[in-house]
Design an enzyme around this catalytic site. Structure first.
Site, mmCIF file in Angstrom:
data_model
loop_
_atom_site.group_PDB
_atom_site.id
_atom_site.type_symbol
_atom_site.label_atom_id
_atom_site.label_comp_id
_atom_site.label_asym_id
_atom_site.label_seq_id
_atom_site.Cartn_x
_atom_site.Cartn_y
_atom_site.Cartn_z
ATOM 1 N N HIS A 19 33.398 38.963 47.886
ATOM 2 C CA HIS A 19 34.196 37.972 47.150
ATOM 3 C C HIS A 19 35.652 38.425 47.113
ATOM 4 C CE1 HIS A 19 34.091 34.653 43.973
ATOM 5 N NE2 HIS A 19 35.355 35.049 44.012
ATOM 6 N N HIS A 21 39.634 36.660 48.073
ATOM 7 C CA HIS A 21 40.384 35.468 48.474
ATOM 8 C C HIS A 21 41.571 35.856 49.346
ATOM 9 C CE1 HIS A 21 38.481 32.405 45.813
ATOM 10 N NE2 HIS A 21 38.158 33.483 45.107
ATOM 11 N N ASP A 23 44.282 34.165 50.075
ATOM 12 C CA ASP A 23 45.575 33.860 49.458
ATOM 13 C C ASP A 23 45.802 34.650 48.182
ATOM 14 O OD1 ASP A 23 43.564 32.495 48.183
ATOM 15 O OD2 ASP A 23 44.663 30.625 47.939
ATOM 16 N N GLY A 178 37.980 26.835 42.250
ATOM 17 C CA GLY A 178 38.863 26.060 41.380
ATOM 18 C C GLY A 178 38.315 26.037 39.965
ATOM 19 N N HIS A 205 31.280 29.342 43.295
ATOM 20 C CA HIS A 205 31.891 29.891 42.084
ATOM 21 C C HIS A 205 31.212 29.251 40.874
ATOM 22 C CE1 HIS A 205 35.218 31.321 44.607
ATOM 23 N NE2 HIS A 205 35.716 31.939 43.547
ATOM 24 N N GLU A 208 31.885 31.726 35.508
ATOM 25 C CA GLU A 208 33.044 32.572 35.216
ATOM 26 C C GLU A 208 33.719 32.043 33.959
ATOM 27 O OE1 GLU A 208 37.214 34.153 37.249
ATOM 28 O OE2 GLU A 208 36.220 32.384 38.044
ATOM 29 N N ASP A 297 38.000 39.986 44.197
ATOM 30 C CA ASP A 297 38.484 38.634 43.886
ATOM 31 C C ASP A 297 39.875 38.424 44.474
ATOM 32 O OD1 ASP A 297 38.199 36.071 42.983
ATOM 33 O OD2 ASP A 297 38.592 36.525 40.881
#
Length: 354
Positions: A19, A21, A23, A178, A205, A208, A297
């Site tokens: 996991h 990202h 970006d 998102g 996702h 969370e 993350d």
């Protein structure tokens, strides 16, 4: 925790990352350089050190929504094929330098179209960057992409089709991301049903910022193979240390089915999903033998790395090297990679490395 506080033996351990990202992991210096080249003038700081500090402080808000706002600046400099290729290559190199031997890095192709690229061109540029980064790193790392659809948008089926189209070219699966509240995974049921018909892998996702209903929908309605974060599954477990400490039906199902939890301790502190590393549910879930994995993350926003996450768990939550080995093997077992390839990495790299 600074890099100097990470022990060399922790940094040297082989790591598997599920996991992360794309970006959320750019080098601050790269953002500054790409912004200058492209004429993007909205950065909150114009030198790498100040910019890196701003990202960490802005993300350290206790709000998932505020945390997500920081991505406007990183995504802004990921709008051309050259930019995407460079960012992906540097991602692979940075992970390899940290001892990561296998990584699944996710990104949302639909967020990289402002420069005129097509969805296919975005995927091909990122794939090329990952291959370049693997090669530069001496093939010490295997990187696969996860294509993410945004919960609030309407492109999930199109992105799912893209994941299937490119699954033989470095794309391992699909994800949605998102803000959870107000955007349940069932809004994208068509995409998940399509992926299942195509024998394709996907994670969601869930659990969370939102609780058990999000996890339940992700698993029982959408068929998620893994849970992105999943930290709120502890809400279905009795009070710690008390006679009634038992698993509810959903928690028991998650544990019994060995559904992997892609847990991200430092990130959860920033978004308010946990109060401290010492009290983070990951340790309790580990002790209860859930299929726990450790992840970064967003390395830029959290100022973190896999080595840092592991060191924090050792220093503040009492983890041992055996615990780190266990969660690393958990991650590799749960990877969206063919079985024989997973087994080879476990037997030939991870186990000897511990």
């Amino acid at each position: 925790m600074s890099d100097s506080q990470i022990r060399p033996e922790i940094r040297a351990l082989p790591k598997a990352l599920l996991h992360d990202h794309l970006d959320g992991g750019l080098r601050p210096a790269t953002i500054v350089e790409l912004a200058q080249e492209s004429g993007y003038d909205a950065l909150p700081a114009d030198d790498a050190e100040s910019l890196g500090r701003w990202f960490r402080e802005a993300a350290d808000s206790g709000s998932l929504e505020r945390y997500l706002e920081t991505f406007e600046h990183s995504v802004a400099v990921m709008q051309t094929a050259d930019q995407l290729r460079r960012v992906a290559s540097e991602c692979a190199q940075d992970l390899a330098a940290d001892g990561v031997v296998y990584a699944e890095v996710r990104y949302a192709p639909e967020q990289h179209l402002e420069g005129g690229l097509t969805l296919e061109e975005v995927v091909e540029a990122v794939n090329a960057g990952f291959r370049e980064g693997e090669q530069v790193s001496g093939d010490r790392i295997v990187v696969r992409a996860l294509l993410t659809a945004m919960r609030h948008a309407a492109k999930s089926t199109e992105i799912a089709q893209l994941a299937v189209r490119y699954r033989g070219e470095g794309v391992a699966g699909f994800d949605i991301a998102g803000a959870e509240a107000g955007f349940p995974p069932t809004r994208h049921l068509d995409a998940f049903e399509y992926l299942q018909r195509e024998n394709a892998h996907f994670t969601i996702h869930a659990g969370e910022a939102f609780g058990l209903p999000s996890i339940w929908e992700a698993i029982q309605w959408c068929g998620a193979e893994r849970l992105g974060h999943g930290v709120r599954i502890v809400d279905d477990i009795g009070e710690f240390g008390k006679p009634d400490e038992k698993l509810g039906l959903l928690a028991a199902y998650v544990r019994d089915r060995r559904i992997p939890l892609e847990m991200c301790p430092s990130s959860n502190l920033q978004t308010g999903a946990a109060e401290s590393i010492a009290d983070h549910p990951i340790t309790r879930l580990k002790d209860l033998r859930f299929r726990v994995t450790v992840n970064t993350d967003n390395r830029l926003m959290s100022g973190t790395s896999m080595s840092r996450e592991m060191q924090l768990l050792v220093d503040e939550a009492g983890w041992t090297v055996d615990d780190l080995r266990w969660v690393t093997i958990n991650a590799m077992k749960s990877a969206f990679l063919p079985f024989d390839e997973r087994l080879a990495i476990i037997d030939d790299i991870i186990k000897p490395g511990y």
